[in-house]
Structure formats: structure tokens, C-alpha cells
Write a protein that holds these residues in place. Structure first.
Motif, PDB file in Angstrom:
ATOM      1  N   GLN A   1       0.644  -1.139  -0.047  1.00 40.97           N
ATOM      2  CA  GLN A   1       0.127   0.107   0.189  1.00 40.97           C
ATOM      3  C   GLN A   1       0.920   1.338   0.104  1.00 40.97           C
ATOM      4  O   GLN A   1       0.550   2.301  -0.550  1.00 40.97           O
ATOM      5  CB  GLN A   1      -0.831   0.008   1.177  1.00 40.97           C
ATOM      6  CG  GLN A   1      -1.950  -1.188   1.353  1.00 40.97           C
ATOM      7  CD  GLN A   1      -2.706  -1.292   2.581  1.00 40.97           C
ATOM      8  OE1 GLN A   1      -2.362  -0.514   3.315  1.00 40.97           O
ATOM      9  NE2 GLN A   1      -3.734  -2.137   2.573  1.00 40.97           N
ATOM     10  N   GLN A   2       1.865   1.209   0.777  1.00 44.60           N
ATOM     11  CA  GLN A   2       2.554   2.300   0.748  1.00 44.60           C
ATOM     12  C   GLN A   2       3.630   2.551  -0.422  1.00 44.60           C
ATOM     13  O   GLN A   2       3.766   3.822  -0.870  1.00 44.60           O
ATOM     14  CB  GLN A   2       3.957   2.292   2.074  1.00 44.60           C
ATOM     15  CG  GLN A   2       3.281   2.383   3.254  1.00 44.60           C
ATOM     16  CD  GLN A   2       4.315   2.215   4.297  1.00 44.60           C
ATOM     17  OE1 GLN A   2       5.458   1.729   4.028  1.00 44.60           O
ATOM     18  NE2 GLN A   2       4.130   2.340   5.600  1.00 44.60           N
TER      19      GLN A   2
ATOM     20  N   ALA B   1       2.253   1.827  -3.468  1.00 43.14           N
ATOM     21  CA  ALA B   1       1.321   2.408  -4.266  1.00 43.14           C
ATOM     22  C   ALA B   1       1.107   3.930  -4.218  1.00 43.14           C
ATOM     23  O   ALA B   1       0.791   4.407  -5.285  1.00 43.14           O
ATOM     24  CB  ALA B   1       0.166   1.688  -4.229  1.00 43.14           C
ATOM     25  N   VAL B   2       1.368   4.352  -3.113  1.00 41.67           N
ATOM     26  CA  VAL B   2       0.971   5.902  -2.874  1.00 41.67           C
ATOM     27  C   VAL B   2       2.249   6.775  -2.723  1.00 41.67           C
ATOM     28  O   VAL B   2       2.111   7.910  -2.496  1.00 41.67           O
ATOM     29  CB  VAL B   2       0.145   5.904  -1.781  1.00 41.67           C
ATOM     30  CG1 VAL B   2      -1.224   5.611  -2.333  1.00 41.67           C
ATOM     31  CG2 VAL B   2       0.570   5.880  -0.313  1.00 41.67           C
ATOM     32  N   ARG B   3       3.501   6.327  -2.544  1.00 43.64           N
ATOM     33  CA  ARG B   3       4.865   7.070  -2.353  1.00 43.64           C
ATOM     34  C   ARG B   3       5.713   6.832  -3.459  1.00 43.64           C
ATOM     35  O   ARG B   3       5.739   5.647  -4.067  1.00 43.64           O
ATOM     36  CB  ARG B   3       5.267   6.613  -0.917  1.00 43.64           C
ATOM     37  CG  ARG B   3       4.437   6.388   0.285  1.00 43.64           C
ATOM     38  CD  ARG B   3       5.297   6.108   1.325  1.00 43.64           C
ATOM     39  NE  ARG B   3       4.355   6.297   2.661  1.00 43.64           N
ATOM     40  CZ  ARG B   3       4.598   5.888   3.846  1.00 43.64           C
ATOM     41  NH1 ARG B   3       5.740   5.804   4.156  1.00 43.64           N
ATOM     42  NH2 ARG B   3       3.901   6.114   4.787  1.00 43.64           N
ATOM     43  N   HIS B   4       6.299   7.676  -3.851  1.00 40.21           N
ATOM     44  CA  HIS B   4       7.118   7.856  -5.127  1.00 40.21           C
ATOM     45  C   HIS B   4       8.574   8.374  -4.686  1.00 40.21           C
ATOM     46  O   HIS B   4       8.799   9.306  -4.062  1.00 40.21           O
ATOM     47  CB  HIS B   4       6.619   8.703  -6.310  1.00 40.21           C
ATOM     48  CG  HIS B   4       5.021   8.283  -6.455  1.00 40.21           C
ATOM     49  ND1 HIS B   4       4.625   7.501  -7.444  1.00 40.21           N
ATOM     50  CD2 HIS B   4       4.027   8.930  -5.864  1.00 40.21           C
ATOM     51  CE1 HIS B   4       3.643   7.463  -7.446  1.00 40.21           C
ATOM     52  NE2 HIS B   4       2.798   8.093  -6.704  1.00 40.21           N
TER      53      HIS B   4
ATOM     54  N   ASP C   1       3.178  14.427 -10.345  1.00 40.11           N
ATOM     55  CA  ASP C   1       2.016  15.122 -11.494  1.00 40.11           C
ATOM     56  C   ASP C   1       2.670  15.943 -12.213  1.00 40.11           C
ATOM     57  O   ASP C   1       1.857  16.677 -13.069  1.00 40.11           O
ATOM     58  CB  ASP C   1       0.742  15.918 -10.706  1.00 40.11           C
ATOM     59  CG  ASP C   1       1.297  16.853  -9.727  1.00 40.11           C
ATOM     60  OD1 ASP C   1       2.735  17.245  -9.792  1.00 40.11           O
ATOM     61  OD2 ASP C   1       0.403  17.518  -8.912  1.00 40.11           O
TER      62      ASP C   1
ATOM     63  N   ASP D   1       4.663  11.687  -1.562  1.00 41.49           N
ATOM     64  CA  ASP D   1       3.259  11.293  -1.494  1.00 41.49           C
ATOM     65  C   ASP D   1       2.827  11.810  -2.931  1.00 41.49           C
ATOM     66  O   ASP D   1       3.409  12.374  -3.967  1.00 41.49           O
ATOM     67  CB  ASP D   1       2.336  11.829  -0.705  1.00 41.49           C
ATOM     68  CG  ASP D   1       2.368  13.320  -0.682  1.00 41.49           C
ATOM     69  OD1 ASP D   1       2.726  13.972  -1.490  1.00 41.49           O
ATOM     70  OD2 ASP D   1       1.577  13.766   0.294  1.00 41.49           O
ATOM     71  N   VAL D   2       1.527  11.346  -3.512  1.00 43.20           N
ATOM     72  CA  VAL D   2       1.123  11.643  -4.738  1.00 43.20           C
ATOM     73  C   VAL D   2       1.168  13.271  -5.237  1.00 43.20           C
ATOM     74  O   VAL D   2       1.096  13.653  -6.373  1.00 43.20           O
ATOM     75  CB  VAL D   2      -0.378  11.190  -4.827  1.00 43.20           C
ATOM     76  CG1 VAL D   2      -0.179   9.349  -4.972  1.00 43.20           C
ATOM     77  CG2 VAL D   2      -1.359  11.707  -3.977  1.00 43.20           C
ATOM     78  N   ARG D   3       1.156  13.923  -3.998  1.00 45.79           N
ATOM     79  CA  ARG D   3       1.148  15.684  -4.348  1.00 45.79           C
ATOM     80  C   ARG D   3       2.498  15.982  -4.380  1.00 45.79           C
ATOM     81  O   ARG D   3       2.662  17.272  -4.323  1.00 45.79           O
ATOM     82  CB  ARG D   3       0.390  16.010  -3.223  1.00 45.79           C
ATOM     83  CG  ARG D   3      -1.248  15.662  -3.187  1.00 45.79           C
ATOM     84  CD  ARG D   3      -1.981  16.379  -2.157  1.00 45.79           C
ATOM     85  NE  ARG D   3      -3.455  15.959  -2.225  1.00 45.79           N
ATOM     86  CZ  ARG D   3      -4.212  16.674  -1.464  1.00 45.79           C
ATOM     87  NH1 ARG D   3      -4.113  17.638  -0.373  1.00 45.79           N
ATOM     88  NH2 ARG D   3      -5.484  16.483  -1.763  1.00 45.79           N
TER      89      ARG D   3
END
Length: 202
Positions: A59-60, A62-65, A105, A131-133
Motif C-alpha cells: 500500500q505504501q 502504491a502511494v509513495r514515489h 504530477d 506522496d502523490v502530491r
């Protein structure tokens, strides 16, 4: 060791009491729990913990880059981190710097974050997790950490099972000992008044 000594109560002896057999049974059950129950509890707990931690790691991820950041200002003072926390472990030996990077993004980001560069001069590049942001976050849990924590959980469960089994055996033994003392006291009260008198059979 106490459990093994307790099983010795099973030996053939004309003076063996019912409480001796109960003690032997309690010792046997405790020994079986220590020999078989504890490893099984450790295996089950470790497996459950590993599955949960693996899901958390996925899960981490999937949302951490993982992105590349560039140092803008390395003059930021080191910010103290509470000892004994995961943040302290991650930031041990690191410096907090002002850096810039590109968010997932595609937008640019500037913020203070941690780097493990020994000499974080402006312009140097390093890896940062976001994170995604694009906001800095702790790195995700990896397989090695998940396995280590699962192993510790399994060991803890096994030791807890052993402690419970031994504690239950000792509580049982204590109650049996008190029961024996009460019986001895009652027998002594019955025999006491006539003890040592002629013709009383003593």
C-alpha cells in the motif's frame, strides 16, 4: 525445568497423593505447551504479522514515489528528532536542507527535507520519497523490515506462550501446596491432643 520435575510425581510410590497426580498433569500440559504450543503460536503470529506488514508495504509503495531532488540551501540547522522513533532511525546522520524536485504530477516542489549527503552543497542531487502530491514522506516499508518485524512478533508470541504456561503451572502448584498444608494442619489437629500419650498408638 520445573515442569520436568513436576512430571516426576507420576512415579510409582505408595505415598503418592491425588495432588501429586494433579501436579504431574499440570506439568505435562505446561511442558507440551512449551514444546509444541509456543513454536506454533510463534509461527502463526509471525505469519500473520508478515502478511499484514507485506500488505502495508504494498500500500505504501502504491502511494509513495521515489524522486530525485536537488539541494538549494544546505545552511538549515539540524532539527532534533525524538529518540527511539522511526523518524530518529531514518534521520540518524542526516541533514535537513532546502531542496527542489518534480512531483509525480509534473509540478515543481520546494521544501525542507532530509538528505543523507555528507556534504549537501547546493546543486547536489539525492533521492527523496514523496506522496502523490509531491510532499516529502518517510520511505515505504521494505521486505527486510517486514521480515524482521514479523520475526520479532513470532518470537514474542512464543515467549508469551511459554510464560503463560509456566505461570499457570506455578499457580496450580501453589494452590496444590496450600491444599496439602491445610490437610496436614487438619491431620495434625486430630492427632495433636493425643500425641505422645501412652496407649494412643503414637
Amino acid at each position: 525445568m520445573g515442569a520436568i520435575r513436576g512430571i516426576w510425581r507420576w512415579r510409582g510410590n505408595p505415598l503418592r497423593r491425588t495432588t501429586d497426580l494433579v501436579e504431574a498433569w499440570a506439568a505435562l500440559v505446561a511442558l507440551l505447551l512449551m514444546a509444541f504450543g509456543a513454536p506454533l503460536a510463534g509461527l502463526l503470529a509471525g505469519s500473520a504479522a508478515h502478511d499484514a506488514l507485506t500488505r502495508t508495504a504494498r500500500q505504501q509503495l502504491a502511494v509513495r514515489h521515489r524522486v530525485t531532488a536537488t539541494v538549494l540551501d544546505a545552511s538549515t540547522a539540524v532539527v532534533p528528532v525524538p529518540a527511539g522513533t522511526r523518524a530518529a532511525e531514518e534521520h540518524d546522520g542526516r541533514r535537513r536542507v532546502l531542496a527542489a524536485w518534480t512531483a509525480p504530477d509534473g509540478t515543481g516542489r520546494r521544501a525542507h527535507t532530509w538528505t543523507n549527503l555528507r556534504d549537501p552543497e547546493p546543486g547536489r542531487r539525492f533521492t527523496v520519497w514523496t506522496d502523490v502530491r509531491g510532499r516529502p514522506v518517510a520511505r515505504p516499508l521494505d521486505g527486510g523490515e517486514a521480515a524482521l518485524q514479523a520475526g520479532l512478533a513470532g518470537i514474542g508470541a512464543a515467549l508469551l506462550t511459554i510464560a503463560i504456561a509456566e505461570s499457570a503451572r506455578r499457580v496450580t502448584l501453589r494452590r496444590l501446596t496450600l491444599r496439602r498444608h491445610r490437610r496436614l494442619d487438619r491431620a495434625w489437629e486430630r492427632a495433636g491432643p493425643d500425641w505422645g500419650r501412652t496407649g494412643t498408638g503414637s
